[in-house]
Design a protein around this motif. Sequence first.
Motif, PDB file in Angstrom:
ATOM      1  N   VAL A   1       2.188  -4.811  10.044  1.00  0.00           N
ATOM      2  CA  VAL A   1       1.512  -4.474  11.298  1.00  0.00           C
ATOM      3  C   VAL A   1       0.253  -5.325  11.424  1.00  0.00           C
ATOM      4  O   VAL A   1      -0.606  -5.325  10.532  1.00  0.00           O
ATOM      5  CB  VAL A   1       1.154  -2.982  11.368  1.00  0.00           C
ATOM      6  CG1 VAL A   1       0.578  -2.651  12.748  1.00  0.00           C
ATOM      7  CG2 VAL A   1       2.376  -2.114  11.078  1.00  0.00           C
ATOM      8  N   VAL A   2       0.160  -6.048  12.527  1.00  0.00           N
ATOM      9  CA  VAL A   2      -0.936  -6.983  12.774  1.00  0.00           C
ATOM     10  C   VAL A   2      -1.901  -6.365  13.774  1.00  0.00           C
ATOM     11  O   VAL A   2      -1.485  -5.853  14.817  1.00  0.00           O
ATOM     12  CB  VAL A   2      -0.400  -8.320  13.327  1.00  0.00           C
ATOM     13  CG1 VAL A   2      -1.536  -9.310  13.528  1.00  0.00           C
ATOM     14  CG2 VAL A   2       0.672  -8.886  12.403  1.00  0.00           C
ATOM     15  N   GLY A   3      -3.172  -6.410  13.456  1.00  0.00           N
ATOM     16  CA  GLY A   3      -4.185  -5.925  14.383  1.00  0.00           C
ATOM     17  C   GLY A   3      -4.798  -7.075  15.168  1.00  0.00           C
ATOM     18  O   GLY A   3      -5.374  -8.001  14.580  1.00  0.00           O
ATOM     19  N   ALA A   4      -4.658  -7.043  16.490  1.00  0.00           N
ATOM     20  CA  ALA A   4      -5.313  -8.047  17.338  1.00  0.00           C
ATOM     21  C   ALA A   4      -6.803  -7.718  17.442  1.00  0.00           C
ATOM     22  O   ALA A   4      -7.198  -6.560  17.481  1.00  0.00           O
ATOM     23  CB  ALA A   4      -4.681  -8.064  18.722  1.00  0.00           C
ATOM     24  N   VAL A   5      -7.632  -8.769  17.493  1.00  0.00           N
ATOM     25  CA  VAL A   5      -9.076  -8.594  17.635  1.00  0.00           C
ATOM     26  C   VAL A   5      -9.562  -9.446  18.807  1.00  0.00           C
ATOM     27  O   VAL A   5      -8.883 -10.380  19.239  1.00  0.00           O
ATOM     28  CB  VAL A   5      -9.821  -8.975  16.341  1.00  0.00           C
ATOM     29  CG1 VAL A   5      -9.537  -7.958  15.244  1.00  0.00           C
ATOM     30  CG2 VAL A   5      -9.449 -10.377  15.864  1.00  0.00           C
ATOM     31  N   HIS A   6     -10.743  -9.109  19.301  1.00  0.00           N
ATOM     32  CA  HIS A   6     -11.257  -9.784  20.501  1.00  0.00           C
ATOM     33  C   HIS A   6     -12.746 -10.028  20.342  1.00  0.00           C
ATOM     34  O   HIS A   6     -13.397  -9.510  19.426  1.00  0.00           O
ATOM     35  CB  HIS A   6     -10.987  -8.934  21.751  1.00  0.00           C
ATOM     36  CG  HIS A   6     -11.721  -7.618  21.739  1.00  0.00           C
ATOM     37  ND1 HIS A   6     -12.922  -7.451  22.386  1.00  0.00           N
ATOM     38  CD2 HIS A   6     -11.434  -6.429  21.147  1.00  0.00           C
ATOM     39  CE1 HIS A   6     -13.346  -6.205  22.207  1.00  0.00           C
ATOM     40  NE2 HIS A   6     -12.465  -5.563  21.447  1.00  0.00           N
ATOM     41  N   ASP A   7     -13.297 -10.805  21.273  1.00  0.00           N
ATOM     42  CA  ASP A   7     -14.736 -11.089  21.264  1.00  0.00           C
ATOM     43  C   ASP A   7     -15.443 -10.494  22.469  1.00  0.00           C
ATOM     44  O   ASP A   7     -16.554 -10.878  22.813  1.00  0.00           O
ATOM     45  CB  ASP A   7     -14.986 -12.592  21.189  1.00  0.00           C
ATOM     46  CG  ASP A   7     -14.470 -13.350  22.416  1.00  0.00           C
ATOM     47  OD1 ASP A   7     -13.931 -12.702  23.350  1.00  0.00           O
ATOM     48  OD2 ASP A   7     -14.580 -14.585  22.450  1.00  0.00           O
ATOM     49  N   GLY A   8     -14.780  -9.549  23.116  1.00  0.00           N
ATOM     50  CA  GLY A   8     -15.335  -8.923  24.311  1.00  0.00           C
ATOM     51  C   GLY A   8     -14.741  -9.449  25.584  1.00  0.00           C
ATOM     52  O   GLY A   8     -14.685  -8.743  26.603  1.00  0.00           O
ATOM     53  N   ALA A   9     -14.290 -10.692  25.573  1.00  0.00           N
ATOM     54  CA  ALA A   9     -13.733 -11.309  26.774  1.00  0.00           C
ATOM     55  C   ALA A   9     -12.277 -11.713  26.611  1.00  0.00           C
ATOM     56  O   ALA A   9     -11.549 -11.817  27.593  1.00  0.00           O
ATOM     57  CB  ALA A   9     -14.563 -12.532  27.160  1.00  0.00           C
ATOM     58  N   ARG A  10     -11.857 -11.950  25.386  1.00  0.00           N
ATOM     59  CA  ARG A  10     -10.505 -12.465  25.172  1.00  0.00           C
ATOM     60  C   ARG A  10     -10.031 -12.095  23.772  1.00  0.00           C
ATOM     61  O   ARG A  10     -10.828 -11.791  22.883  1.00  0.00           O
ATOM     62  CB  ARG A  10     -10.493 -13.994  25.304  1.00  0.00           C
ATOM     63  CG  ARG A  10     -11.460 -14.655  24.331  1.00  0.00           C
ATOM     64  CD  ARG A  10     -11.408 -16.150  24.337  1.00  0.00           C
ATOM     65  NE  ARG A  10     -12.355 -16.695  23.361  1.00  0.00           N
ATOM     66  CZ  ARG A  10     -12.362 -17.943  22.938  1.00  0.00           C
ATOM     67  NH1 ARG A  10     -11.477 -18.797  23.395  1.00  0.00           N
ATOM     68  NH2 ARG A  10     -13.243 -18.353  22.055  1.00  0.00           N
ATOM     69  N   THR A  11      -8.724 -12.123  23.600  1.00  0.00           N
ATOM     70  CA  THR A  11      -8.144 -11.975  22.273  1.00  0.00           C
ATOM     71  C   THR A  11      -8.428 -13.247  21.477  1.00  0.00           C
ATOM     72  O   THR A  11      -8.210 -14.355  21.964  1.00  0.00           O
ATOM     73  CB  THR A  11      -6.630 -11.742  22.360  1.00  0.00           C
ATOM     74  OG1 THR A  11      -6.383 -10.542  23.112  1.00  0.00           O
ATOM     75  CG2 THR A  11      -6.001 -11.609  20.985  1.00  0.00           C
ATOM     76  N   THR A  12      -8.933 -13.079  20.269  1.00  0.00           N
ATOM     77  CA  THR A  12      -9.262 -14.236  19.442  1.00  0.00           C
ATOM     78  C   THR A  12      -8.232 -14.471  18.342  1.00  0.00           C
ATOM     79  O   THR A  12      -7.895 -15.613  18.033  1.00  0.00           O
ATOM     80  CB  THR A  12     -10.662 -14.077  18.831  1.00  0.00           C
ATOM     81  OG1 THR A  12     -10.768 -12.780  18.217  1.00  0.00           O
ATOM     82  CG2 THR A  12     -11.734 -14.222  19.905  1.00  0.00           C
ATOM     83  N   TYR A  13      -7.749 -13.392  17.725  1.00  0.00           N
ATOM     84  CA  TYR A  13      -6.745 -13.505  16.661  1.00  0.00           C
ATOM     85  C   TYR A  13      -5.750 -12.368  16.806  1.00  0.00           C
ATOM     86  O   TYR A  13      -6.105 -11.256  17.198  1.00  0.00           O
ATOM     87  CB  TYR A  13      -7.399 -13.457  15.274  1.00  0.00           C
ATOM     88  CG  TYR A  13      -8.387 -14.577  15.034  1.00  0.00           C
ATOM     89  CD1 TYR A  13      -7.945 -15.848  14.687  1.00  0.00           C
ATOM     90  CD2 TYR A  13      -9.752 -14.365  15.183  1.00  0.00           C
ATOM     91  CE1 TYR A  13      -8.846 -16.888  14.491  1.00  0.00           C
ATOM     92  CE2 TYR A  13     -10.661 -15.395  14.987  1.00  0.00           C
ATOM     93  CZ  TYR A  13     -10.201 -16.653  14.636  1.00  0.00           C
ATOM     94  OH  TYR A  13     -11.092 -17.676  14.454  1.00  0.00           O
ATOM     95  N   SER A  14      -4.485 -12.671  16.450  1.00  0.00           N
ATOM     96  CA  SER A  14      -3.435 -11.675  16.652  1.00  0.00           C
ATOM     97  C   SER A  14      -2.175 -12.164  15.948  1.00  0.00           C
ATOM     98  O   SER A  14      -2.223 -13.050  15.085  1.00  0.00           O
ATOM     99  CB  SER A  14      -3.186 -11.474  18.150  1.00  0.00           C
ATOM    100  OG  SER A  14      -2.182 -10.506  18.384  1.00  0.00           O
ATOM    101  N   GLY A  15      -1.038 -11.600  16.337  1.00  0.00           N
ATOM    102  CA  GLY A  15       0.230 -12.190  15.963  1.00  0.00           C
ATOM    103  C   GLY A  15       0.460 -13.464  16.764  1.00  0.00           C
ATOM    104  O   GLY A  15      -0.227 -13.725  17.771  1.00  0.00           O
TER     105      GLY A  15
END
Length: 267
Positions: free
Chosen positions: A115-129
Motif C-alpha cells: 500500500v502506497v501513501g501519496a503525499v502532497h505539498d499543499g498544491a499538488r501530489t509530489t510522490y505516489s505510486g
Amino acid sequence: MTSHNRCATTLSALDALKRQCGLPAGTALHPYLVDAGSTDGTADAVRLHHPDVQVMEVGDDVFWGGGMRIASRNSRAAGGPAYTHQLWLNDDVVLDDDALAVLLTVARQEPEAIVVGAVHDGARTTYSGRRGRGLDLVEPSGRPEPCDTYNGNVVLIPRAARDLVGDVDKRFPHGMGDYDHGFRARKAGVPALVAPRHVGRCRRNPPLSGSREPGIGVREALRRVTSVRELPPRAWWAYCLRHAGRRAPVLMVSPYVMTVLRAGVRR
C-alpha cells in the motif's frame, strides 16, 4: 527510515509518526532509523526526543538504498519484535495523524498488497505510486488505485511481500531502488495500491541534476552524472536490463550521451 543532516526535518517526521491515531487495537510501532554520517546532531537529537526509536549510525557513504536495507535488517534481527508490516518512511514526510490508519484499512481489505501513501505539498501530489510507460504519478481517487511501481516515501509492505520480494536491492545505493522494488513486486505477483487519499505532506525535492550546471565542461558533467547521486552506470545498467526490455541498450547510453552533448554545446 534513513536520515542525513536535516535534524529538524527528521524530528518533525518522527513527531508525526508518534501522533498516529485510530490504529487497530494492539498495534505497536517500532521505528528504526539509520543515520548516515550526519554532522548536525541528528542521531543524538532523535535519541533525546524519541527514545523509542532504534538509531544506528553509519558513515556518510551510505545513501538511501543502503540505509533502508540496514534498517530493514535491524527490524528483522534475532530477538526483535515480530511484525506484520514494514513501513518505508522518508524523513521529510509529515504524516497526517490518521495516515497509518488509512494505510492499514487498505491493507486489511487487500492483505497481500503493498500500500502506497501519496503525499502532497499543499498544491499538488509530489510522490505516489507510478503507472504506465511514462511512470506517471497516480493521483488518489477516493478508492485504492493500482500502480505499476512507486516512490519510496510512504510504502506499507506486508511481511509476506517483504519475504518474497526482499529489500531495496544492493545494486541501487540511492536512486532507482524504489522503482526497481515496485517492478520486482509486480513480477512476483504482489499487487501495489495507492491509498484512497493523501496521507501526508512532502515537498518535491529538486532533481539531482548537478551534471546540468552551465559551464562545468564535459569531463565534470560526466563525473557528476555517473556519481551515486545521479546515474551510476552499474546501477543504471542493472535497472535498464531488468525493466526496459529491448530498449535497454539505448536507454542505458542515452543520458550519458545527452550529458556530453549539453556540456559540449555550453562550452
